[in-house]
Design an enzyme around this catalytic site. Structure first.
Site, PDB file in Angstrom:
ATOM      1  N   VAL A  58     -29.207  -7.364   9.024  1.00 39.64           N
ATOM      2  CA  VAL A  58     -30.485  -8.065   8.908  1.00 39.64           C
ATOM      3  C   VAL A  58     -30.289  -9.571   8.948  1.00 39.64           C
ATOM      4  O   VAL A  58     -30.893 -10.279   9.748  1.00 39.64           O
ATOM      5  CB  VAL A  58     -31.213  -7.661   7.603  1.00 39.64           C
ATOM      6  N   ASP A 101     -21.824 -15.595   3.615  1.00 36.19           N
ATOM      7  CA  ASP A 101     -21.533 -14.231   3.200  1.00 36.19           C
ATOM      8  C   ASP A 101     -20.240 -14.242   2.387  1.00 36.19           C
ATOM      9  O   ASP A 101     -19.319 -15.019   2.693  1.00 36.19           O
ATOM     10  CB  ASP A 101     -21.377 -13.313   4.414  1.00 36.19           C
ATOM     11  N   THR A 111     -30.108  -3.486  -0.669  1.00 36.87           N
ATOM     12  CA  THR A 111     -30.592  -2.980  -1.960  1.00 36.87           C
ATOM     13  C   THR A 111     -30.438  -1.460  -1.948  1.00 36.87           C
ATOM     14  O   THR A 111     -31.388  -0.748  -1.632  1.00 36.87           O
ATOM     15  CB  THR A 111     -32.062  -3.382  -2.212  1.00 36.87           C
ATOM     16  N   THR A 118     -35.372  -5.250   0.511  1.00 37.35           N
ATOM     17  CA  THR A 118     -36.398  -4.282   0.113  1.00 37.35           C
ATOM     18  C   THR A 118     -36.277  -3.979  -1.370  1.00 37.35           C
ATOM     19  O   THR A 118     -35.216  -3.560  -1.846  1.00 37.35           O
ATOM     20  CB  THR A 118     -36.255  -2.981   0.916  1.00 37.35           C
ATOM     21  N   CYS A 145     -32.434   2.293   4.541  1.00 35.62           N
ATOM     22  CA  CYS A 145     -33.868   1.984   4.466  1.00 35.62           C
ATOM     23  C   CYS A 145     -34.688   3.234   4.150  1.00 35.62           C
ATOM     24  O   CYS A 145     -35.092   3.431   3.017  1.00 35.62           O
ATOM     25  CB  CYS A 145     -34.349   1.366   5.788  1.00 35.62           C
ATOM     26  N   ARG A 184     -22.912   3.541   6.619  1.00 39.74           N
ATOM     27  CA  ARG A 184     -23.351   3.556   5.224  1.00 39.74           C
ATOM     28  C   ARG A 184     -24.515   4.526   5.027  1.00 39.74           C
ATOM     29  O   ARG A 184     -25.478   4.515   5.776  1.00 39.74           O
ATOM     30  CB  ARG A 184     -23.768   2.141   4.788  1.00 39.74           C
TER      31      ARG A 184
END
Length: 438
Positions: A22, A40, A90, A125, A265, A336
């Site tokens: 993202v 990062d 998240t 999110t 997501c 992931r």
């Protein structure tokens, strides 16, 4: 002169905290217009970006080589920016409760390097309330500054679809929100620099947070319905894809397909909403029912394979099985929260240790997260069964002859599970194949 004008004039910088699937495309998009610091914690990833390598495959090596983003793992470089975008994952814990560790850690690091006059926008999110009730106190504590006086906050949920070359940051309407009208105006104008589709100004931060979390919850529920239909139709001896194609001729039929729901997501966001609902005393019925169905699909696929082996008179224990595809979605290296691992583990319960092939996946990530070493297509020979689990472009090109060559010719029937329905079903409804798909 307000912050937006200073950013456009090059007098102030924008920072991206978190450079994954993202954050990195956002940083690259803004760098075409303004000065950007890309931060990062992963020094290896930063080094790859500096060398012009895109490990996410989201924008490509050539774009990374030519971008003006200042990639860094030095948190103090964040002090050079006044507009900050936080785009960290998240995830959820094993008990499906929200794991806010990444967003809390990012808030801590940013807070330690926050300067007066800054605007902080979260894209991660979350459930409604996280930005103002969890992130802001951390920013204030670490910076010694006061929100609303020394710095402002907003929320703009990410809508990037990993691996999607059509629906990109620039082409998707961007929801933006701010703690007050002035902040909202600055945030909206900054995003309008890169989002060609325009922005939608939500009336509050909580509304924007809620809008994001229900987007994926809606998709999750619809896919769960398709998965349940698939199980029902199999019992009826009806092909689910054929049913959906027929139903899809109606103008208002929603064209969802059954499948494995993984990633960070769709398979995660609903738990954020139901967690907050539980805190308020409401137990979700529809959302969690959908989650249970989707979380159980790996086991269902594995059981279907075992039944197919038995039907083909092939010994289940130590059967030679190949799984083609391991990522959570097609044409994306991200493994992931892939649900293919559920198939792998469930087959292990039957004494089957599958070999896994995925030319598109991040092999190092898969080894680190799951202990799985990928094989090549050349090593897939003399199989008892093959599962095509992910619709990678490489697998779309497989012809009947190539698939034939993967099997043990001594068996009467070749067990083939085509989870995504990539193949022409009619080509495999023959005596030498036992074909199954969701």
């Amino acid at each position: 002169m307000d912050l937006y004008e200073k950013i456009v004039r090059g007098e102030e910088k924008l920072s991206l905290v978190g450079l994954g699937y993202v954050g990195m495309p956002i940083a690259v998009a803004f760098a075409r217009k303004i000065k950007v610091v890309g931060f990062d914690l992963n020094e290896k990833k930063i080094q790859m970006y500096r060398e012009g390598i895109d490990p996410t495959n989201e924008v490509g090596d050539e774009v990374i080589k030519n971008t003006t983003v200042e990639f860094t793992a030095d948190a103090e470089k964040l002090r050079e920016a006044k507009f900050h975008i936080v785009a960290v994952p998240t995830p959820v814990n094993h008990d499906h409760t929200p794991d806010l560790t990444p967003v809390e850690g990012a808030s801590r690091i940013l807070g330690q390097n926050l300067t007066k006059g800054s605007v902080v926008v979260f894209e991660s999110t979350v459930y409604p309330g996280v930005t103002e009730e969890i992130c802001v106190p951390i920013l204030e504590k670490e910076s010694g500054l006061t929100c609303g006086i020394d710095f402002k906050i907003g929320y703009s949920p990410e809508r990037i679809n990993p691996g999607d070359k059509v629906h990109r940051l620039e082409t998707i309407t961007k929801i933006v929100s701010g703690m007050d009208e002035e902040t909202l105006d600055i945030i909206a104008k900054v995003y309008e620099l890169v989002v060609e589709a325009g922005v939608y100004r939500a009336e509050s931060i909580k509304v924007a947070e809620a809008a994001k979390v229900i987007e994926n919850s809606q998709r999750d529920i619809n896919i769960a319905f398709m998965n349940e239909l698939s199980m029902i139709f199999h019992k009826m001896g009806i092909d689910t894809k054929a049913v959906l194609e027929a139903a899809g001729t109606k103008w208002n039929f929603l064209k969802f397909m059954p499948g494995l729901v993984g990633g960070h997501c769709i398979g995660v966001d609903p738990y954020y909403l139901t967690y907050k609902a539980e805190e308020l005393g409401y137990h979700s019925r529809i959302i969690l029912s959908g989650r249970r169905i989707n979380d159980d699909m790996g086991r269902y696929v594995a059981e279907s394979l075992v039944k197919s082996l038995i039907k083909a008179n092939i010994a289940v224990k130590h059967a030679k099985v190949a799984i083609l595809g391991f990522t959570f979605k097609e044409n994306c290296p991200d493994t992931r929260n892939t649900k293919v691992i559920d198939i792998y583990k469930e087959l292990g319960e039957y004494g089957i240790v599958p070999i896994v092939v995925d030319p598109a996946a991040d092999a190092e990530e898969a080894k680190r997260l799951y202990g799985i070493t990928f094989q090549t297509m050349e090593e897939v020979r003399d199989m008892d069964a093959v599962i095509i689990a992910v619709a990678h472009e490489q697998f779309l090109e497989l012809q009947r002859e190539a698939i034939d060559s993967l099997y043990n010719a001594a068996h009467g029937q070749k067990v083939l599970l085509d989870i995504k329905g990539l193949l022409n079903r009619e080509d495999y409804l023959t005596e030498d194949y036992l074909y199954w798909r969701l």
